[in-house]
Design an enzyme around this catalytic site. Structure first.
Site, PDB file in Angstrom:
ATOM      1  N   LYS A 123     -19.754  -2.980  65.990  1.00 17.32           N
ATOM      2  CA  LYS A 123     -18.884  -1.868  66.363  1.00 17.32           C
ATOM      3  C   LYS A 123     -17.635  -1.816  65.505  1.00 17.32           C
ATOM      4  O   LYS A 123     -17.100  -0.730  65.277  1.00 17.32           O
ATOM      5  CB  LYS A 123     -18.508  -1.951  67.851  1.00 17.32           C
ATOM      6  N   LYS A 205     -33.334   0.793  67.263  1.00 21.98           N
ATOM      7  CA  LYS A 205     -33.358   1.060  68.704  1.00 21.98           C
ATOM      8  C   LYS A 205     -32.973   2.515  68.986  1.00 21.98           C
ATOM      9  O   LYS A 205     -32.113   3.070  68.301  1.00 21.98           O
ATOM     10  CB  LYS A 205     -32.335   0.118  69.368  1.00 21.98           C
ATOM     11  N   LYS A 208     -28.181   6.359  72.410  1.00 22.20           N
ATOM     12  CA  LYS A 208     -27.616   7.617  72.872  1.00 22.20           C
ATOM     13  C   LYS A 208     -26.509   8.106  71.942  1.00 22.20           C
ATOM     14  O   LYS A 208     -26.101   9.249  72.022  1.00 22.20           O
ATOM     15  CB  LYS A 208     -27.123   7.506  74.319  1.00 22.20           C
TER      16      LYS A 208
END
Ligand code: TRP
Length: 341
Positions: A123, A205, A208
């Protein structure tokens, strides 16, 4: 069973805690890997499911969207079949004890431990202009979420395993220093559908927050949208529907189809024997779109009734706060904070 016995047996049930961030549209990966499994646990366990809005602000959010998604996430929980009478459903920021315990536990978490978290490293790369302290201490807040409720089991996807292990380490460390305080939680990794991959790049993966709208299928996507996305799913140049190494796209579609139909890979291979990828993709799309239709309808009705959702939030926050306060009080006594009666 009389009511006392009933209460005792409820108390003997193990406690489950889990949460989803209200950041972005939940995907069928979240549904299969998390929320749908939660509904299967609600009779056997004391379940506490949280909308973790405080975790969401570790990356910039648009306030109005965060608020809307918080309602939506709760509505999805209920629409997916989580009964608000059987489970504690609540919003993290409504229970300030999460922030309180997070501070306490932060003083028992090492800088080095947090530096090793792979999600932090990922991140920080993705948000290079906003590597804030919250992003760094995110796993401490997650440990607080879990330990506040003395959770025995925490259903999480593989990507959260490292955070869960840190929560265990923090619990053990605190217990070793101050005596038994926290239940040391175990992960509860569901057997099937743990990892649903992107339809556009099946080596990644399904996320969203993917910028490519064709990569992920949202729980709330429209019927035709879902079918269209599956028709476009990236596969390989083979033509036979079978599960095999190197066929990530087909393997992913087979996994999804299996999760929604309960069919085994062998059964799926037989069903599509002699048929091409096109037929298979359409079948997967239709199955997913059909399965999610009732959820979407229930969701739409719930979103029209904000007052009902707020009642659930309020009830959840009250019940969660009661449990959380017991843990905080115990921790503060052990730490040596002066406590007023
Ligand atoms: N970090 C989790 C995720 O992004 C969400 C989460 C926050 C969570 N607190 C939790 C999951 C506690 C399980 C238990 O998926």
């Amino acid at each position: 069973m009389d009511s006392v016995e009933k209460k005792e047996s409820a108390e003997r049930k193990k406690t489950i805690f889990s949460g989803v961030q209200p950041s972005g549209n939940l995907t069928i990966g979240n549904y299969i890997g998390a929320i749908r499994n939660w509904t299967l646990l609600q009779n056997e366990y004391n379940c506490i499911y949280c909308v973790v809005d405080m975790h969401a602000i570790t990356v910039r959010q648009i306030p109005a969207e965060l608020r809307r998604r918080t309602y939506e996430t709760l509505a999805i929980y209920i629409a997916a079949g989580l009964d608000p009478e059987k489970n504690i459903l609540f919003v993290q920021s409504h229970v300030p004890a999460h922030a309180v315990l997070s501070w306490d536990l932060g003083c028992f978490t090492m800088f080095g431990e947090l530096s090793r978290m792979t999600q932090f490293k990922d991140k920080s790369q993705k948000n290079a202009d906003n590597i804030n302290a919250g992003l760094f201490t995110y796993p401490v807040l997650m440990a607080a979420d879990i330990l506040l409720y003395q959770a025995d089991l925490v259903p999480v996807g593989l990507d959260q395993k490292q955070h869960l292990e840190l929560a265990r380490d923090i619990a053990v460390r605190f217990n070793n220093t101050f005596g038994d305080t926290f239940t040391v939680p175990d992960g509860y990794i569901p057997k099937t559908g743990m990892k649903i991959m992107s339809l556009a790049d099946p080596s990644k993966k399904m996320s969203k927050s993917d910028s490519n709208p064709n990569a992920s299928v949202g729980i709330l996507d429209g019927y035709d949208d879902i079918i269209r996305k599956f028709r476009r799913a990236v596969t390989d140049s083979d033509t036979v529907v079978r599960y095999a190494d190197g066929k990530d796209g087909i393997n992913n579609l087979m996994t999804i189809y299996s999760c929604f139909t309960g069919k085994s890979f062998e059964e799926i291979e037989k069903e599509f024997d002699g048929k091409g990828y096109g037929d298979f993709k359409s079948a997967v799309g239709e199955t997913v779109a059909d399965s999610l239709k009732p959820l979407r309808e229930k969701f739409t009705a719930l979103m029209k009734d904000k007052a009902y959702l707020e009642d659930i939030m309020r009830m959840g926050a009250e019940n969660a706060s009661r449990i959380a306060a017991r843990t905080v009080s115990k921790v503060h006594r052990k730490l040596g904070f002066a406590q007023l009666k």
